[in-house]
Design an enzyme around this catalytic site. Structure first.
Site, short mmCIF file in Angstrom:
data_model
loop_
_atom_site.label_atom_id
_atom_site.label_comp_id
_atom_site.label_asym_id
_atom_site.label_seq_id
_atom_site.Cartn_x
_atom_site.Cartn_y
_atom_site.Cartn_z
CD GLU A 467 16.71 59.67 61.92
OE1 GLU A 467 17.18 60.19 62.69
OE2 GLU A 467 16.05 58.85 62.08
CD GLU A 744 15.49 55.59 67.48
OE1 GLU A 744 15.56 56.81 67.25
OE2 GLU A 744 15.12 54.64 66.79
#
Length: 863
Positions: A467, A744
């Site tokens: 990502e 996260e």
């Protein structure tokens, strides 16, 4: 005491070589002056073209003041010094000079064209071997200056006469290449000598044509070629200039890098090295030719920020043996960068390095990396000592599994043979915090490390999996913390230019910038609250923290086009209650497979942000002197706030979404204005915090706001209870679990020690670390009262059992500090105000007072 002025700063540059501004703004600090001294005028002394001119300006300003001289052209050098006059009419001595040099500012300055290998390759293959390119040239006697202007389609490292040029990594970084391709300027004078010389470059795919995105990703997003663009300019004492530029006469050959990718790592075969390939006298007759590629010189731009560099080295703290017999290095810190090795062995031996952020069952755990291979392979040439570090990749890791190491890899051997090199954009550190609570200090350090690892040329979401992109919502919420911890002014103002470029004609701001192809959720691009609001809120943050009106001017069109879009979407109702929204992303109550399913209504979030952005654009217009626009957007913000209150706020101050994020938005965005209703909303928010056992109940949207919503409306104790909770989910739960960066998910590591099973499980995200800004402003009590810290607010609010706290901030005016301690029921505070600024002192139980530069101490009883 004499008045001493430091050498001026040029725009936001740490090193003003090859700058792109024709009329760069100037800033300076007064490091010494008598008590009570104030600037009333300044003098800019500019030495340019052998002529020294002085420009006197009646002004108290000293941050980003206008360039007073004629506009500069390409390649021009100027030396700038500053003198200041006090209110007593006396001028200081001039500061030391800062030398600045412009880059190539006009498209016609460029004669170089990108060149790459002419050999046939499959541009769609996963195994495209990178190239080397080179050429030789002569240097005459009398050389006085040499500059290399360099960039690439892909990434590059240049060498001149066998010596690496510069220390930057992964250059030219990641921009919207079709509109803006950065080039860097290097002083290579010392690397050249009369006679034969050579220049060459290593090439890699990088972001330009390497694999990007999820689920296998996409290749060749920006082009299929891998090319170097270099223009070496030689300036002689007789005034002549010679140019060695990339063209079809350059030669190319396969690199010892067999394969390289940002996600996958690098494979290198030292047996394929060609000694002396970038030095004079090397025989390249067996090399292939090169092929010129197209590049519009008008898209070449100078950088506004420092490049990515290696800024720190870490040795392993332990060598572990996994159940399988694997050898695993623990560097003691989750970091971003690469591993450098020093090794001896037989030719053909291959050392393999696999990286991971965490261990599971004693082995490195790579599932969170998804499709990122994150593996480096080095095949030895058989020399006595071989030293190697990957060039064109980076990894997010704490642990490295080492396979194929010649000989025993014990702790003593590993300590000198394998070094983790930390890489990130080389930003200047500006903010520090410390308290009497070691866990809180560790949380702050985790935020710092998380920011370092995710500021790799652009502000990314994560540095380890497939990502690593510039999510707009993440930096929108983290912007104030980023601007506290580091000088991000140049980096983020440059990235905002790409935001404006990628913005759709209707005003839609993408979810991430630069835009790459994606899975269905992100395609086609749709407007989303909190993410798209980066166009309004981040420029305003940069203005507040750095006093830069220029970023408002540059981004105003982008900002108002975003709000204009929201006005059309909401229509006459002024409620943004349609369309796809992420809402309070990663609310801990949301299901692992649906992070957008939060407790707070997603359209409440959208309408709140609509109001906030409209108000912010009105503020931008006011600063820029655009009165008609200010009135329009102020009126619009009032209408949206009224609609929000009618739709989402009950008559008793509670909210339709009875959730922490809803109250945080209503309070922090000033959407609940009646004092009685605000008090009721704040009390309900505190009650929700306590009902949850002081555990976090907010996601990306609510987390940066909830602490301020509590402390700003009379619920300071609840804010401390929330901050200092150690059960999951909470900030300090991560610390208790051994985190060294911010995760996260609140529970990326579950209480039983297993990794969260969700597909998105990163151990290095910065968004939830946005609380660090509150720690500086409220716990320590140091904040900007006016843009750029021209006036500072010292307003500590002790609590939570803390007995000491301190903060230090490097502002445009100099260093501001605060330190407090509690003894015998009294609060003792020491504060430093830099020269050129003043401050508001706001201590508990006392009236505010304004003080000037200097050191101030106060003691007050705790209320």
């Amino acid at each position: 005491m004499p008045v001493i002025v430091d050498a001026p700063r040029i725009e936001h540059h740490r090193e003003p070589l090859g700058i792109g501004e024709r009329m760069p703004r100037l800033s300076w600090r007064v490091s010494s002056a008598p008590a009570g001294w104030r600037q009333s005028a300044y003098r800019v002394e500019v030495d340019h073209d052998g002529i020294r001119r002085s420009y006197d300006v009646e002004s108290t300003d000293q941050v980003l003041v206008d360039w007073p001289a004629e506009a500069l052209g390409s390649r021009e050098i100027a030396r700038v010094a500053i003198a200041v006059r006090g209110e007593d009419g006396r001028w200081s001595a001039a500061s030391e000079s800062t030398t600045l040099e412009t880059g190539l500012l006009d498209p016609e300055d460029w004669i170089a064209r990108p060149v790459g290998a002419a050999r046939n390759e499959n541009p769609h293959s996963d195994e495209r071997r990178p190239s080397l390119v080179r050429t030789g040239f002569d240097v005459r006697e009398g050389l006085v200056r040499a500059r290399l202007y360099a960039t690439a389609h892909g990434v590059y490292e240049a060498e001149v006469n066998g010596v690496r040029v510069g220390e930057d990594a992964l250059s030219p970084g990641w921009t919207v290449y079709g509109a803006r391709l950065r080039y860097y300027t290097h002083d290579v004078t010392a690397l050249l000598s009369p006679g034969a010389n050579a220049i060459g470059a290593w090439l890699g795919d990088g972001w330009y044509r390497g694999r990007l995105g999820w689920r296998g990703g996409f290749r060749n997003i920006y082009g299929t070629d891998q090319s170097f663009l270099g223009q070496l300019e030689l300036m002689y004492g007789d005034g002549s200039r010679e140019v060695v530029a990339t063209d079809a006469t350059w030669r190319s050959a396969p690199s010892p890098i067999i394969a390289s990718g940002l996600y996958d790592g690098e494979d290198y075969d030292a047996r394929e090295e060609q000694a002396g390939w970038s030095s004079a006298g090397f025989d390249d007759s067996s090399w292939d030719g090169t092929q010129e590629r197209h590049r519009d010189p008008a898209t070449l731009v100078a950088p506004t920020a420092p490049p990515v560099r290696a800024t720190q080295e870490l040795r392993p703290v332990e060598v572990l043996t996994g159940p399988s017999g694997s050898r695993i290095l623990d560097f003691g810190q989750n970091l971003v960068g690469r591993v450098r090795i020093r090794v001896s062995g037989e030719a053909g031996d291959t050392v393999t390095l696999r990286t991971a952020e965490v261990l599971q069952d004693g082995e490195i755990y790579t599932r969170p990396l998804r499709a990122a291979r994150s593996t480096d392979n080095y095949t030895l040439a058989g020399r006595d000592i071989e030293e190697w570090e990957p060039r064109f990749t980076f990894h997010g890791f704490r642990y490295v599994e080492v396979a194929g190491w010649p000989g025993d890899l014990d702790a003593d051997a590993a300590a000198g043979a394998l070094i983790a090199r930390v890489h990130h954009t080389d930003l200047e550190r500006t903010g520090w915090f410390e308290s009497s609570d070691p866990a809180l200090n560790r949380l702050h350090e985790n935020v710092v490390w998380g920011m370092r690892g995710n500021f790799v040329d652009i502000p990314t979401d994560c540095p380890q999996r497939d990502e690593r992109i510039g999510w707009t919502g993440d930096i929108q919420v983290f912007g104030p913390t980023a601007a506290t911890l580091f000088d991000v002014s140049g980096m983020l103002s440059g990235w905002l230019q790409d935001v404006a470029i990628e913005q759709l004609p209707d005003g839609t701001v993408p979810w991430y910038v630069p835009v790459i192809p994606a899975v269905d959720k992100w395609t086609p691009i749709r407007p989303g609250a909190a993410w798209g609001d980066v166009a309004t809120l981040l420029p305003w943050t940069l203005y507040e923290r750095f006093g830069d009106v220029g970023v408002l001017r540059a981004q105003f069109d982008s900002a108002h086009r975003w709000v204009d879009l929201l006005e059309r979407l909401a229509g006459s109702s002024r409620l943004w209650d349609t369309g796809f929204q992420l809402g309070d992303w990663l609310d801990p109550a949301a299901p692992p497979d649906d992070p957008a399913d939060a407790l707070t209504d997603r359209y409440l979030v959208a309408t709140a942000y609509f109001a906030k952005s409209a108000r912010t654009v009105a503020l931008m217009a006011e600063v820029l002197g655009l009165e008609a626009e200010r009135v329009h957007y102020d009126t619009l913000a009032d209408e949206v706030a009224e609609a929000f209150a009618a739709a989402y706020v009950n008559a008793d101050g509670t909210m339709i979404s009875d959730a922490q994020t809803a109250y945080a938005l209503g309070l922090r965005f000033d959407l609940i204005t009646d004092p009685a209703l605000r008090d009721a909303a704040a009390r309900r928010l505190a009650q929700l915090v306590h009902e949850a056992g002081n555990r976090i109940a907010t996601g990306f949207v609510g987390t940066p706001l909830v602490s301020d919503a509590l402390s700003g409306d009379g619920q300071l104790n609840a804010a401390y209870d929330l901050l200092l909770e150690r059960e999951c989910p909470s900030w300090l739960y991560q610390v208790e679990q051994g985190a060294t960066t911010v995760w996260e998910r609140w529970d990326s590591l579950l209480p039983d020690g297993s990794v969260n099973p969700g597909q998105m499980t990163s151990f290095n995200h910065y968004a939830l670390g946005a609380v660090a800004d509150w720690m500086h402003r409220v716990i320590a009590g140091l904040a900007p009262e006016t843009p750029g810290y021209r006036r500072i607010r010292f307003a500590p609010r002790p609590g939570g059992g803390l007995t000491t706290a301190s903060a230090r901030q490097i502002t445009a005016y100099g260093e501001a500090t605060i330190a407090w301690k509690i003894t015998s029921g009294q609060l003792h505070v020491e504060m430093r105000v830099p020269i050129g600024a003043d401050a508001v002192i706001d201590l508990p139980g006392t009236d505010e007072e304004i003080v000037g530069a200097g050191i101030h101490t106060r003691t007050v009883p705790l209320v």
